[in-house]
Design a protein around this motif. Structure first.
Motif, short mmCIF file in Angstrom:
data_model
loop_
_atom_site.label_atom_id
_atom_site.label_comp_id
_atom_site.label_asym_id
_atom_site.label_seq_id
_atom_site.Cartn_x
_atom_site.Cartn_y
_atom_site.Cartn_z
N SER A 115 65.70 44.24 123.67
CA SER A 115 64.39 43.58 123.80
C SER A 115 64.47 42.30 124.62
O SER A 115 63.50 41.93 125.28
N PHE A 118 63.66 43.05 128.20
CA PHE A 118 62.23 43.16 128.43
C PHE A 118 61.59 41.77 128.47
O PHE A 118 60.69 41.51 129.26
N GLY A 119 62.06 40.88 127.58
CA GLY A 119 61.52 39.53 127.54
C GLY A 119 61.79 38.78 128.83
O GLY A 119 60.91 38.09 129.36
N GLY A 122 59.61 40.19 131.57
CA GLY A 122 58.24 39.72 131.40
C GLY A 122 58.08 38.26 131.79
O GLY A 122 57.09 37.87 132.41
N ALA A 145 52.32 39.34 126.40
CA ALA A 145 53.21 39.91 125.38
C ALA A 145 52.85 41.36 125.09
O ALA A 145 53.73 42.21 124.90
N VAL A 148 54.12 43.93 127.80
CA VAL A 148 55.55 44.24 127.70
C VAL A 148 55.82 45.06 126.43
O VAL A 148 56.63 46.00 126.46
N MET A 152 57.61 48.88 125.76
CA MET A 152 58.68 49.08 124.80
C MET A 152 58.39 50.21 123.82
O MET A 152 59.32 50.87 123.34
N GLU A 213 58.60 43.19 116.51
CA GLU A 213 59.33 42.73 117.69
C GLU A 213 59.34 41.21 117.75
O GLU A 213 58.33 40.56 117.56
N THR A 216 60.96 39.40 122.52
CA THR A 216 60.01 39.57 123.63
C THR A 216 58.74 38.78 123.38
O THR A 216 58.24 38.06 124.26
#
Length: 285
Positions: A115, A118-119, A122, A145, A148, A152, A213, A216
């Motif tokens: 994750s 992905f963060g 983003g 947020a 993204v 996921m 989550e 992220t």
């Protein structure tokens, strides 16, 4: 593996799993008791204050519950237009072909990406794009947020939905074709009605994934302790407020953060149970 050993492992798993879940629930409830006792359970749930000034401490979970639900629901809305076509491609149009296997593998690879990656994507790619398009002046916020998060949860929704689509009996589809139905009509009038509850449960489980989550959302939501007034505004989720403040929290604030964790645990458990019940109900064979 012998039948006896197999039975022993099943019994051990049947004992350990409920004990672990019960232990987590007990530990959270015990540590959250101070906050619930100090503010009152319903007051804590409905309060919008998050003030940790010494001598004037007052904590409420409503902004973070709202932020969590907004990001998760928006992520689900953004996820559907991408995951459903993938599920139909893999489970119906190109079922059991190499093309479907490749697409399914590539989609599943998304589930294995940490994750934090992905963060970072983003933060350094999507956030500047949001700012350049004048959607949000700071780039961060609920919308960023959610976008993204949607990426996921696509693998979870697409993979489960494809499995339910594959489970639709061929006899039903062949009967529809024999009556002159087109592929689109078969999907609309046979596949979706039969597999619909299973597909819906796939999205219920996907939203359960989005609820918890942490990294992220923490990097992209803006981390402000207020109820977001729009999808482009900043806010906080239950997971992100815990990640941001757990290390520096005093006794009452620590108990309040654990209370938020308990609420998140219960919400996620309820949503997952609903999804499991719907999957069980949707079994065709």
């Amino acid at each position: 593996m012998s039948d006896k050993l197999y039975r022993v492992l099943l019994i051990v798993a049947a004992i350990i799993v409920p004990l672990v879940c019960g232990g987590i629930l007990y530990a959270l409830a015990t540590d959250a008791y101070e906050a619930f006792n100090h503010f009152g359970f319903f007051e804590f749930l409905t309060s919008t204050d998050w003030n940790y000034t010494e001598g004037e401490e007052h904590y409420g979970a409503l902004p973070f519950i709202t932020g969590t639900l907004m990001t998760s629901l928006l992520a689900l809305i953004f996820c559907i237009p991408f995951s459903l076509p993938v599920a139909l491609f893999v489970g119906e149009y190109f079922k059991d072909t190499k093309v479907a296997a490749i697409l399914s593998t590539v989609t599943d690879l998304l589930a294995g990406i940490p994750s934090i990656i992905f963060g970072l994507w983003g933060f350094y790619t999507l956030r500047p794009l949001v700012m350049a398009l004048n959607i949000s002046p700071q780039g961060s916020g609920v919308l960023t947020a959610s976008l993204v998060l949607a990426i996921m949860i696509v693998p979870y929704a697409a993979s489960l939905s494809a499995e339910f689509i594959k489970m639709v009996p061929n006899d039903l589809k062949e009967g529809a074709y024999s009556l002159g139905a087109t592929r689109a009509e078969v999907i609309r009038r046979v596949v979706f009605p039969v597999a619909g509850s299973g597909i819906f449960s796939s999205y219920v489980l996907a939203i359960g994934r989005a609820l918890g989550e942490t990294m992220t959302v923490t990097m992209l939501i803006g981390n402000t302790n207020n109820i977001p007034q729009s999808i482009t505004a900043t806010g906080n989720s239950m997971a992100s407020i815990i990640a941001n403040q757990f290390g520096e929290a005093g006794d009452l604030r620590l108990s309040s953060l654990i209370a938020i964790g308990l609420i998140l645990f219960l919400i996620t458990a309820i949503i997952n149970m609903i999804g499991k019940l719907m999957i069980k109900r949707a079994r065709i064979i």
